[in-house]
Design an enzyme around this catalytic site. Sequence first.
Site, mmCIF file in Angstrom:
data_model
loop_
_atom_site.group_PDB
_atom_site.id
_atom_site.type_symbol
_atom_site.label_atom_id
_atom_site.label_comp_id
_atom_site.label_asym_id
_atom_site.label_seq_id
_atom_site.Cartn_x
_atom_site.Cartn_y
_atom_site.Cartn_z
ATOM 1 N N GLU A 18 0.821 -1.226 0.000
ATOM 2 C CA GLU A 18 0.000 0.000 0.000
ATOM 3 C C GLU A 18 0.850 1.270 0.000
ATOM 4 O O GLU A 18 2.044 1.242 0.325
ATOM 5 C CB GLU A 18 -0.961 0.006 1.194
ATOM 6 C CG GLU A 18 -0.263 -0.016 2.547
ATOM 7 C CD GLU A 18 -1.086 0.625 3.658
ATOM 8 O OE1 GLU A 18 -1.426 1.818 3.522
ATOM 9 O OE2 GLU A 18 -1.358 -0.052 4.667
ATOM 10 N N LYS A 32 -5.068 10.812 1.531
ATOM 11 C CA LYS A 32 -5.254 9.407 1.891
ATOM 12 C C LYS A 32 -6.535 8.947 1.207
ATOM 13 O O LYS A 32 -7.584 9.567 1.371
ATOM 14 C CB LYS A 32 -5.372 9.345 3.416
ATOM 15 C CG LYS A 32 -5.721 7.994 4.003
ATOM 16 C CD LYS A 32 -5.716 8.100 5.522
ATOM 17 C CE LYS A 32 -6.519 6.975 6.159
ATOM 18 N NZ LYS A 32 -6.680 7.189 7.614
ATOM 19 N N ASP A 42 -16.963 5.211 14.250
ATOM 20 C CA ASP A 42 -15.731 5.178 13.462
ATOM 21 C C ASP A 42 -15.199 3.753 13.327
ATOM 22 O O ASP A 42 -14.554 3.219 14.228
ATOM 23 C CB ASP A 42 -14.675 6.095 14.091
ATOM 24 C CG ASP A 42 -13.497 6.338 13.145
ATOM 25 O OD1 ASP A 42 -13.389 5.621 12.128
ATOM 26 O OD2 ASP A 42 -12.693 7.242 13.431
ATOM 27 N N ALA A 49 -12.991 1.533 6.867
ATOM 28 C CA ALA A 49 -13.487 0.886 5.642
ATOM 29 C C ALA A 49 -12.666 -0.362 5.305
ATOM 30 O O ALA A 49 -13.102 -1.198 4.508
ATOM 31 C CB ALA A 49 -13.464 1.875 4.485
ATOM 32 N N ASP A 50 -11.487 -0.517 5.921
ATOM 33 C CA ASP A 50 -10.681 -1.734 5.692
ATOM 34 C C ASP A 50 -11.490 -2.982 6.056
ATOM 35 O O ASP A 50 -11.383 -4.017 5.385
ATOM 36 C CB ASP A 50 -9.419 -1.734 6.574
ATOM 37 C CG ASP A 50 -8.412 -0.657 6.197
ATOM 38 O OD1 ASP A 50 -8.616 0.034 5.190
ATOM 39 O OD2 ASP A 50 -7.417 -0.533 6.946
ATOM 40 N N LYS A 75 -3.336 -1.922 15.714
ATOM 41 C CA LYS A 75 -2.789 -1.166 16.847
ATOM 42 C C LYS A 75 -3.777 -1.078 17.981
ATOM 43 O O LYS A 75 -4.980 -1.041 17.762
ATOM 44 C CB LYS A 75 -2.490 0.259 16.384
ATOM 45 C CG LYS A 75 -1.236 0.360 15.589
ATOM 46 C CD LYS A 75 -0.638 1.745 15.802
ATOM 47 C CE LYS A 75 0.667 1.832 15.052
ATOM 48 N NZ LYS A 75 0.434 1.874 13.610
HETATM 49 N N1 PSU Z 1 -2.591 1.364 10.838
HETATM 50 C C1 PSU Z 1 -1.260 1.448 10.975
HETATM 51 N N2 PSU Z 1 -0.527 2.098 10.028
HETATM 52 C C2 PSU Z 1 -1.120 2.667 8.938
HETATM 53 C C3 PSU Z 1 -2.546 2.562 8.799
HETATM 54 C C4 PSU Z 1 -3.231 1.903 9.764
HETATM 55 O O1 PSU Z 1 -0.723 0.932 11.948
HETATM 56 O O2 PSU Z 1 -0.434 3.273 8.118
HETATM 57 C C5 PSU Z 1 -3.214 3.131 7.581
HETATM 58 C C6 PSU Z 1 -3.499 2.002 6.573
HETATM 59 O O3 PSU Z 1 -3.394 2.532 5.261
HETATM 60 C C7 PSU Z 1 -4.947 1.658 6.869
HETATM 61 C C8 PSU Z 1 -5.502 3.021 7.179
HETATM 62 O O4 PSU Z 1 -5.620 1.058 5.781
HETATM 63 O O5 PSU Z 1 -4.486 3.663 7.935
HETATM 64 C C9 PSU Z 1 -6.796 2.963 7.967
HETATM 65 O O6 PSU Z 1 -7.295 4.259 8.096
HETATM 66 P P1 PSU Z 1 -8.805 4.493 8.557
HETATM 67 O O7 PSU Z 1 -8.840 4.060 9.979
HETATM 68 O O8 PSU Z 1 -9.045 5.959 8.374
HETATM 69 O O9 PSU Z 1 -9.668 3.656 7.660
HETATM 70 MN MN MN Z 2 -12.249 6.121 10.295
#
Ligand code: PSU
Ligand code: MN
Length: 304
Positions: free
Chosen positions: A25, A87, A139, A142-143, A160
Amino acid sequence: MPALLHLSPEVESALHEGRPVVALESTIIAHGMPYPQNVETAHRVEQAVRDAGATPATCAVWKGMMRAGLTAAELETFGRLGPQIPKASRRDMAYLVSRGLTGATTVASTMIIAHAAGIRVFATGGIGGVHRGAAHTFDISADLQELAQTPVTVVCAGAKSILDLGLTLEYLETHGVPVVGYGTSEFPAFYTRKSGFNVDFRLDTPSEIAALIKAQEALGLKNGIVVTNPIPEVFEPDALLIEKVTLEALAAAEREGVKGKAITPYLLSYIEKTTGGMSLAANIELVLNNARLAAAIAVSILPH
Ligand code: PSU
Ligand code: MN
């Protein structure tokens, strides 16, 4: 092949010849690490995939096209511009394409590009998940929804502890996403090997994981798979320190009213600054470790 998808010559010939490919990614480059370590890491990760016998395909939206396989100059641009590059998760893709713009892809959007290209294995650091307090904020990354609907295997070091790991695992269970522990029955928490939560299945070799992927495909199941690979013990930071800094980061985000897609990068950079680069070193090592495992899985998955 979708008209809006462009493969690098290296990725195209690997896929054409049925050789193993690993997707990577670009949000981790633009938003997950500072320059220049982000670009250095991107190159080291690609090299780790090559050394393990597979072809790396770093994914992004670039000038209105979905891309799998970036040039060194493009990697440099992502790293140098960092957070100036938006992003881009699933919901951002059509907008960027319609305007001919560039975006750094998250786990969700990288899975979309990988699947469109015919890539079955993807390595990253950590997946997004259900945030702490999601009962009020709604929150949820979307992953998770992408893992529910796109058949790509994501190799990560867990998620995390900025997230609610219990709710993240519940969400994945609801959506039928298997969570595998590589050599462990405990779900790893990114910087740390332990979280107190169990994975669904422990598998100890890349070929066992490849067999699971093939069975999932043979069953016609269209969802993704999460493979968790704990950070090697030698690189594991102190768990208590990480938890303390995570709580501080969450409190700071709340005070400053950080919300939505900004929250994950905010927490990551807070933790990194506060631990004086210690978390960055761990982050780099765990991504390399995941790239090696993903490549080994991609190698043992073939032939189709
Ligand atoms: N968690 C990490 N490092 C990252 C991300 C998540 O430890 O870099 C990044 C990844 O690209 C993940 C995204 O898909 O953040 C998720 O963001 P959100 O929670 O806004 O969907
Ligand atoms: Mn989010």
